[in-house]
Design a protein around this motif. Structure first.
Motif, short mmCIF file in Angstrom:
data_model
loop_
_atom_site.label_atom_id
_atom_site.label_comp_id
_atom_site.label_asym_id
_atom_site.label_seq_id
_atom_site.Cartn_x
_atom_site.Cartn_y
_atom_site.Cartn_z
N SER A 193 0.81 -1.23 0.00
CA SER A 193 0.00 0.00 0.00
C SER A 193 0.84 1.28 0.00
CB SER A 193 -0.94 0.01 1.20
OG SER A 193 -1.90 -1.01 1.06
N ARG A 208 1.15 -5.62 -4.57
CA ARG A 208 0.36 -6.40 -3.60
C ARG A 208 -0.28 -5.45 -2.59
NH1 ARG A 208 5.62 -8.50 -3.28
NH2 ARG A 208 5.64 -7.58 -1.21
N VAL A 209 -1.56 -5.17 -2.76
CA VAL A 209 -2.18 -4.12 -1.96
C VAL A 209 -3.27 -4.65 -1.04
CG1 VAL A 209 -3.52 -2.00 -2.07
CG2 VAL A 209 -1.61 -2.34 -3.64
N CYS A 210 -3.13 -4.34 0.22
CA CYS A 210 -4.14 -4.76 1.18
C CYS A 210 -4.79 -3.54 1.83
CB CYS A 210 -3.52 -5.67 2.24
SG CYS A 210 -4.71 -6.26 3.44
C1 PLP Z 1 0.06 -7.98 3.86
C2 PLP Z 1 1.03 -8.02 2.76
C3 PLP Z 1 0.99 -7.05 1.73
C4 PLP Z 1 0.02 -5.88 1.72
O1 PLP Z 1 0.26 -5.02 2.75
P1 PLP Z 1 -0.37 -3.53 2.80
O2 PLP Z 1 0.74 -2.69 3.26
O3 PLP Z 1 -1.49 -3.61 3.77
O4 PLP Z 1 -0.82 -3.17 1.44
C5 PLP Z 1 1.91 -7.18 0.71
N1 PLP Z 1 2.81 -8.18 0.68
C6 PLP Z 1 2.87 -9.11 1.63
C7 PLP Z 1 3.89 -10.19 1.53
C8 PLP Z 1 1.99 -9.07 2.71
O5 PLP Z 1 2.08 -9.99 3.66
#
Ligand code: PLP
Length: 221
Positions: A193, A208-210
């Protein structure tokens, strides 16, 4: 702000970073990381058009799997460390394992025979858990994956150490890109993020966005 608006915001960041780096936005795929969120969040993201999903834990995804296994076109990536005793379960549920870190794990993943995408998680700095493939061992791991007809190696992944300043992730992204080029690999899973813009400028092909998308949702724990 709803999920759709957050998603548009994230896509906007990718687009601006891509443009600044002279890249096309379409070169950077968005991976929706749904770890620690209930399956409803994954279904909601799917309904908004997202198709690539990242989960960190085999056991957690097992509990969601039944409800998402039939989603047409959805692809599930394991982005957390994989213990070899869970490799059979993982290869049955995921399409891509981004965290291959040893020749032994590559062999275990191939035992089930399912076609699987593979990326190698590379050790770029000292961490307490020393699990990733060291840069000097990359050639061996790459060769082990290539020996398995069911595994398709695409590239490298890594998450830099946390820093409030996203720019500090830049050197790690550049190092990962250099290693990929050195080994003839084209895909780079990098950027989360807060450093997604930096990663997109530095050559990421898979962000990879959470939290930037899902922080308004209630996590499982
Ligand atoms: C949780 C996670 C993310 C996403 O994290 P954010 O900062 O919330 O977007 C990306 N890569 C990996 C390996 C993760 O475990």
């Amino acid at each position: 702000m709803g999920l759709q608006a957050r998603l548009e915001e994230v896509r906007g960041r990718i687009a601006r970073a891509a443009q600044a780096a002279g890249r096309r936005e379409s070169e950077i795929l968005l991976l929706a990381v749904t770890k620690v969120f209930p399956v409803e969040v994954l279904l909601e993201a799917y309904a908004l058009g997202l198709r690539e999903f990242g989960e960190s834990y085999v056991q957690e995804f097992e509990r969601k799997f039944e409800q998402v296994a039939g989603l047409a076109g959805a692809r599930f990536h394991l982005i957390g460390h994989l213990q070899s005793n869970k490799s059979r379960k993982a290869s049955a549920m995921f399409q891509v394992i981004q965290t291959v870190d040893s020749a032994r794990l590559a062999q275990r993943l191939a035992e089930g025979g399912e076609p699987l995408g593979a990326m190698i998680e590379v050790k770029l700095y000292e961490e307490q858990a020393q699990q990733d493939a060291a840069p000097e061992d990359l050639a061996v791991v790459i060769e082990a994956i290539r020996q398995q007809p069911s595994l398709q190696l695409t590239g490298l992944m890594k998450m830099p150490p946390w820093s409030d300043e996203a720019e500090l992730a830049g050197p790690y992204f550049k190092r990962l890109k250099a290693l990929a080029e050195q080994h003839g690999l084209t895909k780079l899973s990098m950027g989360r993020s807060h450093d997604l813009g930096v990663a997109s400028q530095d050559g990421s092909t898979l962000g990879r966005v959470c939290s930037a998308q899902f922080r308004s949702r209630k996590p499982l724990v």
